[in-house]
Design an enzyme around this catalytic site. Sequence first.
Site, PDB file in Angstrom:
ATOM      1  N   MET A  26       0.846  -1.199   0.000  1.00 41.25           N
ATOM      2  CA  MET A  26       0.000   0.000   0.000  1.00 41.25           C
ATOM      3  C   MET A  26       0.885   1.254   0.000  1.00 41.25           C
ATOM      4  SD  MET A  26      -3.473  -0.907   2.013  1.00 41.25           S
ATOM      5  CE  MET A  26      -2.898  -0.693   3.685  1.00 41.25           C
ATOM      6  N   GLY A  27       2.169   1.080  -0.306  1.00 40.16           N
ATOM      7  CA  GLY A  27       3.048   2.239  -0.437  1.00 40.16           C
ATOM      8  C   GLY A  27       3.598   2.741   0.875  1.00 40.16           C
ATOM      9  N   LEU A  29       6.785   3.187   1.294  1.00 37.01           N
ATOM     10  CA  LEU A  29       7.715   2.056   1.377  1.00 37.01           C
ATOM     11  C   LEU A  29       8.827   2.308   2.380  1.00 37.01           C
ATOM     12  CD1 LEU A  29       8.047   1.256  -2.433  1.00 37.01           C
ATOM     13  CD2 LEU A  29       6.413   0.316  -0.776  1.00 37.01           C
ATOM     14  N   HIS A  33       9.543  -3.308   3.167  1.00 40.51           N
ATOM     15  CA  HIS A  33       9.033  -3.559   1.813  1.00 40.51           C
ATOM     16  C   HIS A  33      10.186  -3.866   0.848  1.00 40.51           C
ATOM     17  CE1 HIS A  33       5.727  -0.707   3.214  1.00 40.51           C
ATOM     18  NE2 HIS A  33       5.052  -1.781   2.846  1.00 40.51           N
ATOM     19  N   LYS A 146       5.993 -11.380   7.268  1.00 41.71           N
ATOM     20  CA  LYS A 146       5.433 -12.099   8.424  1.00 41.71           C
ATOM     21  C   LYS A 146       4.862 -11.158   9.471  1.00 41.71           C
ATOM     22  CE  LYS A 146       7.868 -16.481   8.812  1.00 41.71           C
ATOM     23  NZ  LYS A 146       8.675 -17.266   9.746  1.00 41.71           N
ATOM     24  N   LYS A 147       5.141  -9.867   9.348  1.00 45.83           N
ATOM     25  CA  LYS A 147       4.567  -8.943  10.328  1.00 45.83           C
ATOM     26  C   LYS A 147       3.042  -9.042  10.295  1.00 45.83           C
ATOM     27  CE  LYS A 147       3.809  -4.269  11.481  1.00 45.83           C
ATOM     28  NZ  LYS A 147       2.664  -4.049  10.602  1.00 45.83           N
ATOM     29  N   LEU A 182       8.997  -2.570  11.506  1.00 42.70           N
ATOM     30  CA  LEU A 182       8.775  -1.472  10.559  1.00 42.70           C
ATOM     31  C   LEU A 182       7.351  -1.557  10.026  1.00 42.70           C
ATOM     32  CD1 LEU A 182      12.093  -1.250   8.498  1.00 42.70           C
ATOM     33  CD2 LEU A 182      11.473  -0.145  10.648  1.00 42.70           C
ATOM     34  N   SER A 183       6.717  -0.406   9.950  1.00 45.74           N
ATOM     35  CA  SER A 183       5.344  -0.327   9.455  1.00 45.74           C
ATOM     36  C   SER A 183       5.114   1.061   8.896  1.00 45.74           C
ATOM     37  CB  SER A 183       4.373  -0.572  10.627  1.00 45.74           C
ATOM     38  OG  SER A 183       3.089  -0.071  10.294  1.00 45.74           O
ATOM     39  N   ARG A 185       2.623   2.689   9.250  1.00 43.64           N
ATOM     40  CA  ARG A 185       1.862   3.463  10.240  1.00 43.64           C
ATOM     41  C   ARG A 185       2.751   4.041  11.344  1.00 43.64           C
ATOM     42  NH1 ARG A 185      -2.435  -0.495   8.945  1.00 43.64           N
ATOM     43  NH2 ARG A 185      -4.230   0.710   8.202  1.00 43.64           N
TER      44      ARG A 185
HETATM   45  O1  PAF Z   1      -0.114  -5.723   3.580  1.00 47.32           O
HETATM   46  C1  PAF Z   1      -0.545  -4.825   2.827  1.00 47.32           C
HETATM   47  O2  PAF Z   1       0.130  -3.832   2.549  1.00 47.32           O
HETATM   48  C2  PAF Z   1      -1.939  -4.955   2.232  1.00 47.32           C
HETATM   49  O3  PAF Z   1      -2.805  -5.573   3.124  1.00 47.32           O
HETATM   50  C3  PAF Z   1      -1.955  -5.643   0.864  1.00 47.32           C
HETATM   51  C4  PAF Z   1      -1.489  -7.092   0.948  1.00 47.32           C
HETATM   52  C5  PAF Z   1      -1.081  -4.888  -0.115  1.00 47.32           C
HETATM   53  C6  PAF Z   1      -3.385  -5.670   0.309  1.00 47.32           C
HETATM   54  O4  PAF Z   1      -3.891  -4.381   0.163  1.00 47.32           O
END
Ligand code: PAF
Length: 284
Positions: A26-27, A29, A33, A146-147, A182-183, A185
């Site tokens: 979902m960007g 990054l 990611h 795995k997070k 890392l997230s 959010r």
């Molecule tokens: O983990 C994520 O970023 C989202 O849930 C995903 C897998 C891209 C689906 O929108």
Amino acid sequence: MKVVHTIEELRDQLRGQLHVSFVPTMGNLHAGHLALMKLARQHGSPVVASIFVNRLQFGPNEDFDRYPRTLESDIEKLERERDVYVLFAPRESEMYPEPQSFQIQPPSDLGGILEGEFRPGFFMGVGTVVLKLFSCVQPRVAVFGKKDYQQLMVVRSMCRQFQLPVNILAHETVRDHDGLALSSRNVYLSEAERAEAPRLYALLQRIQDQLKQGCADREQLEGEALADLSGRGWQVDYVSLRRQRDLGIPTAEEIRAGEPLVTLAAAKLGATRLIDNLEMRYGE
Ligand code: PAF
């Protein structure tokens, strides 16, 4: 790296490719990611990444509107790493040209517990968009972190039941120097909250240690961590010790017999909801 916004452009870029490796995101990054993209590259080529903030997986009171959208800097990061061949960044009208009335409904024993209990509709939204993205990209391999442990299991079980020819690979959670997973959010956290946030992982590690030392009392392990978090101002949704294989609740006998386990946790610090998990085993 080619950046495409439509399914038609994506298909043009991938025509004839049989070993596509895919990382849906979902960007916003971060290093987590980018590690998924590296793993994807080791398992197939070309690598396709997607960036799409999927409205369908957000509840009405969740952060869809304020979810960080940073396409320009995401593109720069991907260009620098050179792992991705095509970035698919569709607009909402491309992914959902009409209301999405066909939806994936994960079974309640997997999709209705833990995250599914606290975020009703979340796994329906994830399953539906992942299936659509798979149909656009047609990957041989797809990589998930795995997070989002339960998400990984939902996607795996969806692929198995629909017999999708996609091999799902899991990447270990990438953590900051102090253990915080890392997230995207994490950018919501204030300075004080950021300093407190690593406690979630520290408590998972404590449960892992206690299990290692021979405590098989699930309720005690969960209860202590929950009390610790609540005492420091966290609003806890769950801290839950589960079986790795199906996220069911293990019996004390299963715990003692060395069943592979995972503790999953979700809690809010201020307005920011964090999730984390750690795999563990009794006596190990
Ligand atoms: O983990 C994520 O970023 C989202 O849930 C995903 C897998 C891209 C689906 O929108």
